[in-house]
Enzyme design. Sequence first.
Site, PDB file in Angstrom:
ATOM      1  N   ARG A 103       8.684 -51.096 -22.121  1.00 38.82           N
ATOM      2  CA  ARG A 103       9.156 -49.734 -23.071  1.00 38.82           C
ATOM      3  C   ARG A 103      10.579 -49.834 -22.712  1.00 38.82           C
ATOM      4  O   ARG A 103      11.031 -51.348 -22.244  1.00 38.82           O
ATOM      5  CB  ARG A 103       9.565 -48.778 -21.075  1.00 38.82           C
ATOM      6  CG  ARG A 103      10.367 -47.437 -20.852  1.00 38.82           C
ATOM      7  CD  ARG A 103       9.209 -46.595 -21.577  1.00 38.82           C
ATOM      8  NE  ARG A 103      10.182 -45.163 -20.994  1.00 38.82           N
ATOM      9  CZ  ARG A 103      10.224 -43.995 -21.937  1.00 38.82           C
ATOM     10  NH1 ARG A 103       9.425 -44.050 -22.775  1.00 38.82           N
ATOM     11  NH2 ARG A 103      10.949 -42.584 -21.120  1.00 38.82           N
ATOM     12  N   THR A 380       6.067 -38.610 -30.866  1.00 40.20           N
ATOM     13  CA  THR A 380       4.934 -40.376 -30.028  1.00 40.20           C
ATOM     14  C   THR A 380       4.541 -40.454 -30.787  1.00 40.20           C
ATOM     15  O   THR A 380       3.709 -39.628 -31.651  1.00 40.20           O
ATOM     16  CB  THR A 380       5.194 -39.345 -28.533  1.00 40.20           C
ATOM     17  OG1 THR A 380       6.065 -40.124 -27.454  1.00 40.20           O
ATOM     18  CG2 THR A 380       4.322 -41.132 -28.119  1.00 40.20           C
ATOM     19  N   ASN A 400      10.931 -41.538 -28.720  1.00 38.60           N
ATOM     20  CA  ASN A 400      11.477 -40.723 -27.666  1.00 38.60           C
ATOM     21  C   ASN A 400      11.859 -39.048 -28.524  1.00 38.60           C
ATOM     22  O   ASN A 400      10.021 -38.541 -29.106  1.00 38.60           O
ATOM     23  CB  ASN A 400      13.056 -40.733 -26.836  1.00 38.60           C
ATOM     24  CG  ASN A 400      13.215 -39.252 -26.104  1.00 38.60           C
ATOM     25  OD1 ASN A 400      11.870 -39.035 -25.459  1.00 38.60           O
ATOM     26  ND2 ASN A 400      13.915 -38.969 -25.823  1.00 38.60           N
ATOM     27  N   SER A 451       8.305 -42.141 -17.922  1.00 37.67           N
ATOM     28  CA  SER A 451       7.563 -42.002 -19.213  1.00 37.67           C
ATOM     29  C   SER A 451       6.754 -40.397 -18.193  1.00 37.67           C
ATOM     30  O   SER A 451       5.668 -41.363 -17.893  1.00 37.67           O
ATOM     31  CB  SER A 451       7.543 -42.831 -19.795  1.00 37.67           C
ATOM     32  OG  SER A 451       6.599 -42.720 -21.229  1.00 37.67           O
ATOM     33  N   SER A 452       6.571 -40.085 -19.631  1.00 30.05           N
ATOM     34  CA  SER A 452       5.457 -39.606 -19.931  1.00 30.05           C
ATOM     35  C   SER A 452       3.360 -40.106 -20.578  1.00 30.05           C
ATOM     36  O   SER A 452       2.809 -39.385 -20.566  1.00 30.05           O
ATOM     37  CB  SER A 452       5.203 -37.797 -20.014  1.00 30.05           C
ATOM     38  OG  SER A 452       6.341 -37.097 -19.426  1.00 30.05           O
ATOM     39  N   GLY A 472       3.350 -35.823 -27.261  1.00 32.78           N
ATOM     40  CA  GLY A 472       3.765 -34.546 -26.723  1.00 32.78           C
ATOM     41  C   GLY A 472       4.972 -34.782 -25.449  1.00 32.78           C
ATOM     42  O   GLY A 472       4.809 -33.217 -24.704  1.00 32.78           O
TER      43      GLY A 472
END
Length: 575
Positions: A103, A380, A400, A451-452, A472
């Site tokens: 990341r 993403t 992003n 982050s997701s 998403g």
Amino acid sequence: MLRAIQLFIALSIVVLSATACGQRSDHSVLPVSGSSGMVAARVKASAVVGAEVLADGGSAVDAAIATGFSLAVTWPSAGNLGGGGFMLIHDASRDEDIAIDYREMAPRLATRDMFLDENGDMNSNRSRFSHLAAGVPGTVSGFGLAHQKYGRLPWKRLLQSAILQAREGIVVSDDLADNLRRRQQRLCREAAACGYFFRHDGTPYAAGDLLVQADLAATLELIAEQGPDAFYKGLIAEKIAAEMKRGGGLVDLPSLAAYKPVVRAVIRGSYRGYEIVTMPPPSSGGVHILQMLNILEHFPVAEMGAGSVDTVHLLAEVMRLAFADRSEHLGDPDYYDVPVSWLTSKQYGEELASTIDMQAARSSEDVAPGVEPVHESDDTTHFSVIDADGNIVSNTYTLNMSYGSGIAVAGAGFLLNNEMDDFAGKFGVPNAYGLLGGDANSLAPGKRPLSSMTPAIVFDNGEPWFATGSPGGSRIITAVLQMIVNVIDHGMNIAEASAVPRMHHQWYPDVLMLESEFSPDTIQVLRQRGHDVKISRRGMGSVQTVGSRDGVFLGATDPRRSGAGAVSPDDIPAH
Ligand code: GLY
């Protein structure tokens, strides 16, 4: 329209074969199959690059790295050198799972309030579309570390196809042409990005045109020759620092030299007897997938049926609970003590399950007022690889938002992320995905934004079953959850599980998003239960999945977006 047709075809096949057999059949929408591994990626040409590496004797990690470098050429909205991501690896010979966190990190001169204006208000334009939006990129370093630990083929070999694709050009697909056209305004604010992704006269490329990326080819060649140091300490670092100086950004030479990917312990959970391995913080997705599955275990989801009112209502209530916890408890574990054990415990799952009312939606109105999440963009990208030895890579990486900040490094050919927007720049002000955050995700130098992204691997009796993930934003987490529930509870194969309609709730804003294929009756009853239902026309998520069952390798792409591919090394001609 294309998506509607694709989904209609996919779902018609599901319905027809289920009807013909009187029950759900294993022979409805079928995954791609192969005997020596599989690569699934958002662009088929990049999946082919990975499959070629497998055919040449490369490991799943080798193939993943080659696919990742290739996507930086073929899918510039999310494939990247200037972003970051998460790579989850299953090493079959050691029966070991590891997570590589690459990341982005906040640059050394970043400050907590750097995106607040003179009135103390959040300046989202600055956190998303200025040079300040960029965190220190992690992708090249993350791939370097993965190769050092698990590579079989030489590093150079893994960049070979990406270099060719950039230098000789790729044929612009419908999908890419459309994607670039929609982002022209963002990309043409600066001459470099506009020059890289639009014709000399500034007009958009049409499908069938050749897109040559000479500067990107030269950058990839440097990385191939000199390794990741070229990016963090060498000529490419100098170009990034010069671009930052020109535009007033903070990613300077010391910040680049200090970048480190981190090997983290995966997090593990179980769902109805199957083992789930996923990404620890700074991913929020892994923790919340396990948390939501722990709640769902208290409900007869299989009996409720796929896509039924009860299932959608239950999933919405479960998602609401998880996203509420996300806003408070999740952040970079190197800066904040994330309570992972508590959040993922079976006991907490049981407590939360007991609060769910199956007849009435709860309200999220006692939290700060929200904004509609932005329409989903191809922001993403995920790819999954399995090799003949059963090694697996589940990798999600990103800039992003689509095309990140829209700012390219002049002379280096690649776009910079706008990941700084994933920090909670001001508490109570949502990020680009409508997500809230607090102290755990506040901005600090060297810190990684929450982050997701949720790469995940599911095991059956210790054997890898499938690996999946999605783009998403906030919808990544819910798309991955639905993949797992569709396969485990509803008995779908990975292709069916990818095709059926999805829903999403993220606690705030208090809206239940449904894809347009849910029936009007279902929507009506969900509204009666108190849900504020909105329809997502573009679809949610784009899962890329590989797996293995009974000695056969499987791959499935998401029918919501055209151009993706699952490719087996069996299909690569000998060369
Ligand atoms: N940048 C989107 C995410 O990492 O969640």
